[in-house]
Design a protein around this motif. Structure first.
Motif, PDB file in Angstrom:
ATOM      1  N   SER A   2      -6.426 -60.972 -62.340  1.00 34.45           N
ATOM      2  CA  SER A   2      -6.283 -62.429 -62.442  1.00 34.45           C
ATOM      3  C   SER A   2      -6.438 -63.140 -61.109  1.00 34.45           C
ATOM      4  O   SER A   2      -6.439 -64.360 -61.060  1.00 34.45           O
ATOM      5  N   THR A 115      -8.720 -79.010 -77.284  1.00 38.97           N
ATOM      6  CA  THR A 115      -9.549 -77.813 -77.201  1.00 38.97           C
ATOM      7  C   THR A 115     -10.604 -77.806 -78.303  1.00 38.97           C
ATOM      8  O   THR A 115     -10.374 -78.295 -79.407  1.00 38.97           O
ATOM      9  N   ASP A 162     -12.224 -70.585 -71.764  1.00 39.49           N
ATOM     10  CA  ASP A 162     -11.779 -69.189 -71.839  1.00 39.49           C
ATOM     11  C   ASP A 162     -12.652 -68.472 -72.862  1.00 39.49           C
ATOM     12  O   ASP A 162     -12.795 -68.931 -73.997  1.00 39.49           O
ATOM     13  N   TYR A 164     -13.380 -65.066 -75.006  1.00 40.62           N
ATOM     14  CA  TYR A 164     -12.721 -63.879 -75.548  1.00 40.62           C
ATOM     15  C   TYR A 164     -13.772 -62.931 -76.120  1.00 40.62           C
ATOM     16  O   TYR A 164     -14.554 -63.317 -76.980  1.00 40.62           O
ATOM     17  N   PRO A 170      -8.879 -62.869 -72.014  1.00 40.09           N
ATOM     18  CA  PRO A 170      -9.975 -63.837 -71.879  1.00 40.09           C
ATOM     19  C   PRO A 170     -10.510 -63.920 -70.450  1.00 40.09           C
ATOM     20  O   PRO A 170      -9.786 -63.727 -69.485  1.00 40.09           O
ATOM     21  N   ARG A 172     -11.879 -66.493 -67.848  1.00 38.67           N
ATOM     22  CA  ARG A 172     -11.882 -67.935 -67.599  1.00 38.67           C
ATOM     23  C   ARG A 172     -13.078 -68.309 -66.725  1.00 38.67           C
ATOM     24  O   ARG A 172     -13.341 -67.674 -65.716  1.00 38.67           O
ATOM     25  N   THR A 173     -13.789 -69.326 -67.130  1.00 40.96           N
ATOM     26  CA  THR A 173     -14.935 -69.782 -66.346  1.00 40.96           C
ATOM     27  C   THR A 173     -14.458 -70.578 -65.133  1.00 40.96           C
ATOM     28  O   THR A 173     -13.266 -70.865 -64.985  1.00 40.96           O
TER      29      THR A 173
END
Length: 200
Positions: A2, A115, A162, A164, A170, A172-173
């Motif tokens: 992360s 979202t 995100d 998946y 996920p 994340r961009t």
């Protein structure tokens, strides 16, 4: 996993001798600083126009921001299902969202917390080791910012997604950003020989 690429990590160690006379205590402390590096991440989000956007630039783009979310399966087996959860900025008018295209058949829905989710059900996306050209996918859409432009000034529409791949954590961009600004330009001399510079 992360920790973001480019993050600087600092580590240090201190040694203290118990019951022994240290003849040189100056060498009891050591440290290292390292920048996190990694390979190119093909999962990203782009916006057009990007960066600083004036009202004129936005009008020339029909008051639309054009977003593309790209993804690639860099795993070791095909991804059966892929879905993208895209978080939209409060500065965007979610009622104007229009899907322009996608690399594979998909369905989509708008959920809470601003979202939008794209579902690529049974996509069977090959991994990049076995079929690099077919391991890519994308979704593209456009949306209007909330107008009037005067209420957007000096604010930034920031968006990320995100991605998946099956049951994996996920990906994340990056955050795609558009900042709404006043023009800053110098015009050539007008018919009176004056130079106009704006804004003052």
């Amino acid at each position: 996993p992360s920790v973001s690429l480019g993050t600087e990590l600092s580590s240090s160690v201190f040694v203290e001798l118990a019951g022994v006379v240290d003849l040189d205590p100056s060498n009891n402390l050591a440290g290292v600083r390292q920048t996190v590096i990694g390979s190119y991440d093909p999962n990203d989000k782009r916006v057009s126009p990007e960066g600083d956007v004036t009202e004129n630039i936005l009008q020339n783009n029909h008051n639309l921001l054009d977003y593309t979310v790209r993804f690639q399966n860099t795993g070791t087996a095909s991804a059966i299902n892929v879905f993208i959860v895209d978080t939209l900025s409060e500065l965007l008018n979610i009622n104007t969202l229009e899907i322009i295209g996608a690399s594979h058949p998909m369905r989509w829905e708008i959920g809470g917390q601003r979202t939008v989710t794209w579902f690529f059900d049974n996509i069977q996306l090959p991994d990049s080791v076995h079929n690099e050209p077919a391991s890519h996918g994308f979704v593209r859409y456009r949306i209007e910012p909330k107008l009037p432009f005067s209420e957007l000034l000096n604010k930034t529409a920031s968006n990320f997604a995100d991605i998946y791949f099956d049951f994996n954590v996920p990906v994340r961009t990056n955050t795609a950003e558009t900042k709404f600004v006043l023009p800053s330009s110098a015009n050539s001399p007008d018919e009176k020989g004056f130079v106009q510079i704006s804004p003052n």
